[in-house]
Design an enzyme around this catalytic site. Sequence first.
Site, PDB file in Angstrom:
ATOM      1  N   GLN A 333       0.829  -1.211   0.000  1.00  0.00           N
ATOM      2  CA  GLN A 333       0.000   0.000   0.000  1.00  0.00           C
ATOM      3  C   GLN A 333       0.867   1.266   0.000  1.00  0.00           C
ATOM      4  O   GLN A 333       0.574   2.222  -0.713  1.00  0.00           O
ATOM      5  CB  GLN A 333      -0.914  -0.017   1.243  1.00  0.00           C
ATOM      6  CG  GLN A 333      -2.051   0.964   1.180  1.00  0.00           C
ATOM      7  CD  GLN A 333      -3.077   0.603   0.114  1.00  0.00           C
ATOM      8  OE1 GLN A 333      -3.139  -0.532  -0.354  1.00  0.00           O
ATOM      9  NE2 GLN A 333      -3.857   1.578  -0.307  1.00  0.00           N
ATOM     10  N   GLU A 360       3.730 -25.144   8.827  1.00  0.00           N
ATOM     11  CA  GLU A 360       4.193 -25.360  10.214  1.00  0.00           C
ATOM     12  C   GLU A 360       3.065 -25.092  11.217  1.00  0.00           C
ATOM     13  O   GLU A 360       3.290 -24.631  12.335  1.00  0.00           O
ATOM     14  CB  GLU A 360       5.395 -24.459  10.487  1.00  0.00           C
ATOM     15  CG  GLU A 360       6.351 -24.996  11.536  1.00  0.00           C
ATOM     16  CD  GLU A 360       7.054 -26.269  11.126  1.00  0.00           C
ATOM     17  OE1 GLU A 360       6.928 -26.694   9.954  1.00  0.00           O
ATOM     18  OE2 GLU A 360       7.723 -26.881  11.982  1.00  0.00           O
TER      19      GLU A 360
HETATM   20  O1  CS8 Z   1      -2.272 -32.127  15.133  1.00  0.00           O
HETATM   21  C1  CS8 Z   1      -1.719 -31.200  16.033  1.00  0.00           C
HETATM   22  C2  CS8 Z   1      -0.942 -30.150  15.255  1.00  0.00           C
HETATM   23  O2  CS8 Z   1       0.013 -29.553  15.757  1.00  0.00           O
HETATM   24  N1  CS8 Z   1      -1.342 -29.911  14.000  1.00  0.00           N
HETATM   25  C3  CS8 Z   1      -0.603 -29.003  13.141  1.00  0.00           C
HETATM   26  C4  CS8 Z   1       0.275 -29.785  12.263  1.00  0.00           C
HETATM   27  C5  CS8 Z   1       1.316 -28.961  11.600  1.00  0.00           C
HETATM   28  O3  CS8 Z   1       1.916 -28.075  12.183  1.00  0.00           O
HETATM   29  N2  CS8 Z   1       1.564 -29.317  10.356  1.00  0.00           N
HETATM   30  C6  CS8 Z   1       2.596 -28.737   9.641  1.00  0.00           C
HETATM   31  C7  CS8 Z   1       3.286 -29.806   8.897  1.00  0.00           C
HETATM   32  S1  CS8 Z   1       5.017 -29.640   8.722  1.00  0.00           S
HETATM   33  C8  CS8 Z   1       5.213 -28.223   7.831  1.00  0.00           C
HETATM   34  O4  CS8 Z   1       4.331 -27.467   7.590  1.00  0.00           O
HETATM   35  C9  CS8 Z   1       6.541 -27.956   7.345  1.00  0.00           C
HETATM   36  S2  CS8 Z   1       6.481 -27.092   5.886  1.00  0.00           S
HETATM   37  C10 CS8 Z   1       7.762 -26.076   5.898  1.00  0.00           C
HETATM   38  C11 CS8 Z   1       8.002 -25.440   7.169  1.00  0.00           C
HETATM   39  C12 CS8 Z   1       8.951 -24.430   7.169  1.00  0.00           C
HETATM   40  C13 CS8 Z   1      10.129 -24.624   6.369  1.00  0.00           C
HETATM   41  C14 CS8 Z   1      11.365 -24.666   7.174  1.00  0.00           C
HETATM   42  C15 CS8 Z   1      -2.836 -30.592  16.929  1.00  0.00           C
HETATM   43  C16 CS8 Z   1      -3.976 -30.051  16.077  1.00  0.00           C
HETATM   44  C17 CS8 Z   1      -2.265 -29.480  17.771  1.00  0.00           C
HETATM   45  C18 CS8 Z   1      -3.282 -31.614  17.983  1.00  0.00           C
HETATM   46  O5  CS8 Z   1      -3.940 -32.638  17.478  1.00  0.00           O
HETATM   47  P1  CS8 Z   1      -4.847 -33.695  18.292  1.00  0.00           P
HETATM   48  O6  CS8 Z   1      -4.944 -34.842  17.383  1.00  0.00           O
HETATM   49  O7  CS8 Z   1      -6.108 -33.066  18.771  1.00  0.00           O
HETATM   50  O8  CS8 Z   1      -3.951 -34.139  19.531  1.00  0.00           O
HETATM   51  P2  CS8 Z   1      -4.008 -33.727  21.075  1.00  0.00           P
HETATM   52  O9  CS8 Z   1      -5.194 -34.364  21.730  1.00  0.00           O
HETATM   53  O10 CS8 Z   1      -3.837 -32.263  21.245  1.00  0.00           O
HETATM   54  O11 CS8 Z   1      -2.697 -34.421  21.634  1.00  0.00           O
HETATM   55  C19 CS8 Z   1      -2.561 -35.815  21.746  1.00  0.00           C
HETATM   56  C20 CS8 Z   1      -1.576 -36.085  22.863  1.00  0.00           C
HETATM   57  O12 CS8 Z   1      -0.313 -35.488  22.550  1.00  0.00           O
HETATM   58  C21 CS8 Z   1       0.075 -34.578  23.594  1.00  0.00           C
HETATM   59  N3  CS8 Z   1       0.743 -33.408  23.049  1.00  0.00           N
HETATM   60  C22 CS8 Z   1       0.238 -32.530  22.145  1.00  0.00           C
HETATM   61  N4  CS8 Z   1       1.125 -31.574  21.885  1.00  0.00           N
HETATM   62  C23 CS8 Z   1       2.213 -31.853  22.642  1.00  0.00           C
HETATM   63  C24 CS8 Z   1       3.477 -31.220  22.811  1.00  0.00           C
HETATM   64  N5  CS8 Z   1       4.368 -31.766  23.655  1.00  0.00           N
HETATM   65  C25 CS8 Z   1       4.073 -32.902  24.330  1.00  0.00           C
HETATM   66  N6  CS8 Z   1       2.886 -33.552  24.221  1.00  0.00           N
HETATM   67  C26 CS8 Z   1       1.971 -33.025  23.374  1.00  0.00           C
HETATM   68  N7  CS8 Z   1       3.769 -30.090  22.139  1.00  0.00           N
HETATM   69  C27 CS8 Z   1      -1.254 -34.177  24.233  1.00  0.00           C
HETATM   70  O13 CS8 Z   1      -1.052 -33.741  25.574  1.00  0.00           O
HETATM   71  C28 CS8 Z   1      -2.026 -35.462  24.177  1.00  0.00           C
HETATM   72  O14 CS8 Z   1      -1.600 -36.312  25.208  1.00  0.00           O
HETATM   73  P3  CS8 Z   1      -2.650 -37.126  26.123  1.00  0.00           P
HETATM   74  O15 CS8 Z   1      -1.765 -37.889  27.047  1.00  0.00           O
HETATM   75  O16 CS8 Z   1      -3.400 -37.966  25.154  1.00  0.00           O
HETATM   76  O17 CS8 Z   1      -3.491 -36.089  26.762  1.00  0.00           O
END
Ligand code: CS8
Length: 376
Positions: A333, A360
């Site tokens: 802009q 990401e």
């Molecule tokens: O699916 C998850 C998510 O993060 N989605 C986004 C995916 C994403 O970022 N994709 C990008 C692909 S790679 C890319 O783009 C690279 S391209 C170029 C990049 C740049 C160039 C350099 C979500 C949506 C957050 C979560 O999904 P759900 O299926 O709903 O799972 P949850 O119930 O939240 O979690 C299940 C269990 O895992 C545990 N959890 C979740 N996050 C964390 C972290 N640390 C530790 N544990 C984690 N961060 C969560 O607590 C759940 O555990 P339970 O014991 O089951 O309760």
Amino acid sequence: MDFLLNHEERQLQQLARTFAGREIIPQASELDRTKTFPQAIYDQALSLGLLNLTVPEEYGGAGLGCLALTLVTEELCRGCVGVGAALSINSLAADAVIHHGSEEQKQWVLPRLVAGELASYAATEPGAGSDVAGLQTRAVRDGDDYVLSGSKTWISNANLASFFVVFARTGDGGSTGLSVFIVERSTPGLSVGEPLDKLGQRCAPTCEIFFDSCRIPASQRIGEEGQGFRIAMDAFDHSRPMVAAFGVGVHARCLEESLAYAQTRQTMGQPIIRHQLIAAKLAEMSTSLEAARLLAYRAAWLIDHGQRNTLAASQAKLFAAESVMAAATEAVQIFGGMGYSTEYPVEKLFRDAKVLQIYEGTSEIQKLVIARELQR
Ligand code: CS8
């Protein structure tokens, strides 16, 4: 609280800034136009020690943390975020191995990255981008091997990578049924498509990968069976500060270009920066830049200090992506008609910024993560 970078961090930042100014900015437009991977820039950055920063010293890397990676990435992306992405993508695959791989796996692949090979992080699928737990590529156990079938898409640097860190389903549906594997490019049955055409960051290739009964030894599984989802989330905790810095770099460039243009372009008898509506845009752009930068550095600093940074990393990624898109829109802009022209740099900044709200983890996914973390 100390906001000053230490001597080593400032030196590294300055090295990357000088490199970006000398080697990246002059070539960025042509690399974008021709969609060419910046191999010569990659080789120079490697020899200067600007790459593989988080690989531990015992495997030939710099042994630095996420903050160092974030500082360098910001500067490279100020030069060109397509180049910055192409140069830093190795760190996603590296981090999964560094933090979850066996000693044998680290010795196998990390020195290869330091020697200049490329690796890709292969999570996204045609039917599973935001929903990591929904991915469908299968890895079926067969004796001492796994057999992989399925496909991936939007995999950065896949056409040039010599190995991949691949997320695949080894169990039932949902997040507990995923595992992660190191897969060599030369594995029979693995093929990579041509780079996909796209709006911005055009010199950083992204491709499909196809697995047609790819047999790999079970020793190439990273971590335990079923740990894939946790490893993916942990990798995002490390990579999102860096990707926030992609946005900070582009944002800084938007401000620089806009400020210089607004001080020289005259309308109604004075430089346009003297018009308060233009001055306000620059003030807002500069304030959101500092906020994005601080969020990115803090998210990186937290994980370097052993703190859980999931909330901070998503806040940083969200804010950086949204504010760089706003900054790039305002930069166009401020340039007016020249902003819409490919003769000037800001149309590229605008095109390059958009995907920061998508890859990401989309901005919508970051908000979900933030809201969940608030309830922990
Ligand atoms: O699916 C998850 C998510 O993060 N989605 C986004 C995916 C994403 O970022 N994709 C990008 C692909 S790679 C890319 O783009 C690279 S391209 C170029 C990049 C740049 C160039 C350099 C979500 C949506 C957050 C979560 O999904 P759900 O299926 O709903 O799972 P949850 O119930 O939240 O979690 C299940 C269990 O895992 C545990 N959890 C979740 N996050 C964390 C972290 N640390 C530790 N544990 C984690 N961060 C969560 O607590 C759940 O555990 P339970 O014991 O089951 O309760």
